[in-house]
Design an enzyme around this catalytic site. Structure first.
Site, PDB file in Angstrom:
ATOM      1  N   THR A   1       0.815  -1.207   0.000  1.00  0.00           N
ATOM      2  CA  THR A   1       0.000   0.000   0.000  1.00  0.00           C
ATOM      3  C   THR A   1       0.852   1.262   0.000  1.00  0.00           C
ATOM      4  O   THR A   1       1.982   1.251   0.505  1.00  0.00           O
ATOM      5  CB  THR A   1      -0.904  -0.018   1.258  1.00  0.00           C
ATOM      6  OG1 THR A   1      -1.451   1.272   1.472  1.00  0.00           O
ATOM      7  CG2 THR A   1      -0.122  -0.380   2.514  1.00  0.00           C
ATOM      8  N   ASP A   2       0.279   2.355  -0.496  1.00  0.00           N
ATOM      9  CA  ASP A   2       0.980   3.648  -0.427  1.00  0.00           C
ATOM     10  C   ASP A   2       1.069   4.158   1.017  1.00  0.00           C
ATOM     11  O   ASP A   2       1.838   5.071   1.312  1.00  0.00           O
ATOM     12  CB  ASP A   2       0.299   4.689  -1.324  1.00  0.00           C
ATOM     13  CG  ASP A   2      -1.169   4.934  -1.007  1.00  0.00           C
ATOM     14  OD1 ASP A   2      -1.712   4.301  -0.081  1.00  0.00           O
ATOM     15  OD2 ASP A   2      -1.788   5.785  -1.701  1.00  0.00           O
ATOM     16  N   GLU A   3       0.280   3.551   1.925  1.00  0.00           N
ATOM     17  CA  GLU A   3       0.252   4.065   3.303  1.00  0.00           C
ATOM     18  C   GLU A   3       1.584   3.868   4.029  1.00  0.00           C
ATOM     19  O   GLU A   3       1.836   4.510   5.041  1.00  0.00           O
ATOM     20  CB  GLU A   3      -0.894   3.424   4.095  1.00  0.00           C
ATOM     21  CG  GLU A   3      -2.224   3.688   3.418  1.00  0.00           C
ATOM     22  CD  GLU A   3      -3.436   3.410   4.303  1.00  0.00           C
ATOM     23  OE1 GLU A   3      -3.325   3.493   5.535  1.00  0.00           O
ATOM     24  OE2 GLU A   3      -4.500   3.106   3.734  1.00  0.00           O
TER      25      GLU A   3
ATOM     26  N   TYR B   1      -1.637  -0.417  10.958  1.00  0.00           N
ATOM     27  CA  TYR B   1      -1.820  -1.182   9.705  1.00  0.00           C
ATOM     28  C   TYR B   1      -0.647  -0.938   8.767  1.00  0.00           C
ATOM     29  O   TYR B   1      -0.022  -1.877   8.246  1.00  0.00           O
ATOM     30  CB  TYR B   1      -3.144  -0.777   9.028  1.00  0.00           C
ATOM     31  CG  TYR B   1      -3.192  -1.065   7.542  1.00  0.00           C
ATOM     32  CD1 TYR B   1      -3.206  -2.371   7.063  1.00  0.00           C
ATOM     33  CD2 TYR B   1      -3.221  -0.020   6.604  1.00  0.00           C
ATOM     34  CE1 TYR B   1      -3.239  -2.639   5.686  1.00  0.00           C
ATOM     35  CE2 TYR B   1      -3.260  -0.280   5.238  1.00  0.00           C
ATOM     36  CZ  TYR B   1      -3.264  -1.592   4.784  1.00  0.00           C
ATOM     37  OH  TYR B   1      -3.287  -1.847   3.430  1.00  0.00           O
TER      38      TYR B   1
ATOM     39  N   LYS C   1       2.367  -3.469   7.366  1.00  0.00           N
ATOM     40  CA  LYS C   1       2.589  -3.707   5.933  1.00  0.00           C
ATOM     41  C   LYS C   1       4.043  -3.376   5.574  1.00  0.00           C
ATOM     42  O   LYS C   1       4.684  -4.104   4.812  1.00  0.00           O
ATOM     43  CB  LYS C   1       1.646  -2.836   5.082  1.00  0.00           C
ATOM     44  CG  LYS C   1       0.192  -3.250   5.092  1.00  0.00           C
ATOM     45  CD  LYS C   1      -0.090  -4.570   4.412  1.00  0.00           C
ATOM     46  CE  LYS C   1       0.123  -4.551   2.920  1.00  0.00           C
ATOM     47  NZ  LYS C   1      -0.285  -5.870   2.322  1.00  0.00           N
TER      48      LYS C   1
HETATM   49  N1  LIG Z   1      -8.216  -1.896  -0.526  1.00  0.00           N
HETATM   50  C1  LIG Z   1      -7.339  -0.986  -0.886  1.00  0.00           C
HETATM   51  O1  LIG Z   1      -7.700   0.157  -1.207  1.00  0.00           O
HETATM   52  C2  LIG Z   1      -5.856  -1.337  -0.945  1.00  0.00           C
HETATM   53  C3  LIG Z   1      -4.971  -0.405  -1.486  1.00  0.00           C
HETATM   54  C4  LIG Z   1      -3.615  -0.739  -1.586  1.00  0.00           C
HETATM   55  C5  LIG Z   1      -3.185  -1.966  -1.155  1.00  0.00           C
HETATM   56  N2  LIG Z   1      -4.058  -2.853  -0.623  1.00  0.00           N
HETATM   57  C6  LIG Z   1      -3.538  -4.166  -0.194  1.00  0.00           C
HETATM   58  O2  LIG Z   1      -4.159  -5.134  -1.024  1.00  0.00           O
HETATM   59  C7  LIG Z   1      -4.347  -6.341  -0.302  1.00  0.00           C
HETATM   60  C8  LIG Z   1      -5.815  -6.754  -0.380  1.00  0.00           C
HETATM   61  O3  LIG Z   1      -6.624  -5.721   0.183  1.00  0.00           O
HETATM   62  P1  LIG Z   1      -8.202  -5.865   0.260  1.00  0.00           P
HETATM   63  O4  LIG Z   1      -8.758  -4.504   0.347  1.00  0.00           O
HETATM   64  O5  LIG Z   1      -8.659  -6.779  -0.799  1.00  0.00           O
HETATM   65  O6  LIG Z   1      -8.356  -6.586   1.668  1.00  0.00           O
HETATM   66  P2  LIG Z   1      -9.582  -7.351   2.313  1.00  0.00           P
HETATM   67  O7  LIG Z   1      -9.566  -7.005   3.764  1.00  0.00           O
HETATM   68  O8  LIG Z   1     -10.836  -7.126   1.531  1.00  0.00           O
HETATM   69  O9  LIG Z   1      -9.199  -8.894   2.128  1.00  0.00           O
HETATM   70  C9  LIG Z   1      -8.148  -9.486   2.825  1.00  0.00           C
HETATM   71  C10 LIG Z   1      -8.262 -10.999   2.627  1.00  0.00           C
HETATM   72  O10 LIG Z   1      -7.141 -11.621   3.285  1.00  0.00           O
HETATM   73  C11 LIG Z   1      -7.617 -12.713   4.044  1.00  0.00           C
HETATM   74  N3  LIG Z   1      -6.671 -12.921   5.161  1.00  0.00           N
HETATM   75  C12 LIG Z   1      -6.459 -12.105   6.221  1.00  0.00           C
HETATM   76  N4  LIG Z   1      -5.517 -12.621   7.027  1.00  0.00           N
HETATM   77  C13 LIG Z   1      -5.106 -13.787   6.443  1.00  0.00           C
HETATM   78  C14 LIG Z   1      -4.129 -14.761   6.769  1.00  0.00           C
HETATM   79  N5  LIG Z   1      -3.386 -14.661   7.895  1.00  0.00           N
HETATM   80  N6  LIG Z   1      -3.952 -15.817   5.945  1.00  0.00           N
HETATM   81  C15 LIG Z   1      -4.701 -15.952   4.815  1.00  0.00           C
HETATM   82  N7  LIG Z   1      -5.659 -15.068   4.468  1.00  0.00           N
HETATM   83  C16 LIG Z   1      -5.843 -13.984   5.261  1.00  0.00           C
HETATM   84  C17 LIG Z   1      -9.002 -12.309   4.482  1.00  0.00           C
HETATM   85  O11 LIG Z   1      -9.787 -13.436   4.857  1.00  0.00           O
HETATM   86  C18 LIG Z   1      -9.521 -11.599   3.242  1.00  0.00           C
HETATM   87  O12 LIG Z   1     -10.103 -12.518   2.348  1.00  0.00           O
HETATM   88  C19 LIG Z   1      -3.867  -6.075   1.118  1.00  0.00           C
HETATM   89  O13 LIG Z   1      -2.580  -6.593   1.256  1.00  0.00           O
HETATM   90  C20 LIG Z   1      -3.847  -4.561   1.225  1.00  0.00           C
HETATM   91  O14 LIG Z   1      -2.848  -4.129   2.119  1.00  0.00           O
HETATM   92  C21 LIG Z   1      -5.387  -2.564  -0.501  1.00  0.00           C
END
Ligand SMILES: NC(=O)c1ccc[n+]([C@@H]2O[C@H](COP(=O)([O-])OP(=O)(O)OC[C@H]3O[C@@H](n4cnc5c(N)ncnc54)[C@H](O)[C@@H]3O)[C@@H](O)[C@H]2O)c1
Length: 334
Positions: free
Chosen positions: A125-127, A152, A156
């Site tokens: 993430t950019d965070e 968070y 990350k």
């Molecule tokens: N949503 C955003 O805007 C955004 C932006 C940049 C980066 N990201 C990154 O993208 C990735 C996905 O984000 P998202 O929004 O889809 O998240 P989300 O919270 O919707 O989904 C996370 C998934 O990971 C699973 N999970 C959690 N802990 C786990 C573990 N220990 N083992 C296996 N599975 C596990 C959960 O059950 C869920 O299905 C993350 O790594 C997040 O940091 C998200």
């Protein structure tokens, strides 16, 4: 190719699994997911019966589970699994965030090495870069130092740094991305856009932190999936790629767009005490992935946000099932 996708039952992971299966008719995908409160197999109900997809319930921080699964042989690991909600990391405690977002990443890196897997893509993430000022036009580049402010983001950053170390120490074939905020279908409604859509649909107040002027760079989720697809196929080991939408919007603007689209009054806007340590502005310089991998976001924000709002309106069953689970599984949803 045989892909091992972790966290594929979440928002971005499920969009990515669908993207891959639709685009590459000969690819197979295993979705390895712990099914935390944020994991929802309904996100993949339309493709779950196909022979090219299978699901394993497992935890990326559990060495035995990860090794047993990866022993089946894969070409690449794409890690979406994470604890992702900033407010939870503040109010419910950061322990689970460190376990999954840092230790879980290290567990995957070890297993990738053990099973001689040729590529790992770590979705970050950019965070991790911290916060920018509202008043200037600076952007995060791949060289911006890590200055995470929320638990968070710090967890990350821990995972990302373990990727760097694994590459420098062992030549691990790992590529890391730092993406801005995503929007689109299948996002758990604790996150800003679906949260505001659901509030507005119920004629409830939309609570904005502080003055509502915090700015995020919004990217449509399938544009992000296409960037990850390029990283899987062309990303260079040890490299880091920023991904962003060139689309900075304040939370207040987003709330107003949602209200307007749903025909609701701006009197539903309300301002609440700010989030502790709330980052003011994120903005991404994505020129490296554009130049080196040929990626560009394709979707126009005005159209894609309208389609996203309509998707939540039309998928009432998906929403109703989450609403039913809300009290039981996510006491921090608000
Ligand atoms: N949503 C955003 O805007 C955004 C932006 C940049 C980066 N990201 C990154 O993208 C990735 C996905 O984000 P998202 O929004 O889809 O998240 P989300 O919270 O919707 O989904 C996370 C998934 O990971 C699973 N999970 C959690 N802990 C786990 C573990 N220990 N083992 C296996 N599975 C596990 C959960 O059950 C869920 O299905 C993350 O790594 C997040 O940091 C998200």
């Amino acid at each position: 190719m045989k892909l091992f996708v972790t966290g594929g039952a979440g928002f971005i992971g499920s969009n990515f699994v669908r993207h891959i299966l639709q685009k590459y008719p000969d690819y197979k995908v295993t979705n390895f997911d712990k099914l935390t409160y944020a994991g929802n197999l309904d996100n993949l109900a339309d493709i779950a019966q196909g022979e090219r997809y299978d699901f394993i319930k497992g935890d990326i921080a559990d060495e035995a589970q990860v090794n047993e699964a990866l022993a089946r042989g894969y070409d690449a690991v794409i890690n979406f699994a994470a604890e992702t909600h900033v407010d939870r990391s503040i109010h419910a405690g950061a322990r689970d965030f460190v376990l999954t977002n840092t230790l879980g990443v290290q567990t995957l890196l070890d297993a990738v090495r053990r099973h001689d897997i040729k590529k790992m893509v770590q979705i970050s993430t950019d965070e991790v870069y911290g916060s920018l000022e509202l008043e200037d036009s600076s952007q995060f580049t791949e060289d911006t130092p890590f200055q995470p402010n929320a638990p968070y983001a710090a967890a990350k950053a821990g995972g990302d740094l373990m990727c760097r170390a694994a590459f420098k120490t062992y030549g691990a074939p790992v590529v890391v991305s730092h993406c801005s905020n995503n929007y689109g279908p299948y996002q758990f409604p604790e996150k800003l856009i679906p949260f505001f859509i659901f509030k507005a649909l119920k004629d409830e107040l939309l609570p904005l932190y502080g003055d509502g002027r915090n700015v995020r760079d919004w990217l449509y989720v399938l544009d992000h999936c296409e960037a990850i697809d390029l990283m899987v196929h062309k990303g260079v080991a040890g490299e880091v790629y920023n991904i962003g939408g060139h689309n900075e919007r304040s939370n207040l603007d987003i709330a107003k767009i949602i209200l307007k689209e749903l025909g609701k009054p701006e009197s539903l806007l309300t301002f609440v005490a700010d989030r502790p340590g709330h980052d003011r502005r994120y903005a991404i310089d994505a020129s490296k992935i554009e130049r080196e991998l040929g990626w560009k976001p394709k979707r126009d924000f005005a159209t894609a946000i309208r389609e996203t709002i309509r998707w939540y309106q039309e998928h009432t069953n998906w929403v109703a099932k989450l609403e039913a689970r809300k009290a039981e599984l996510n006491p921090h949803i608000k």
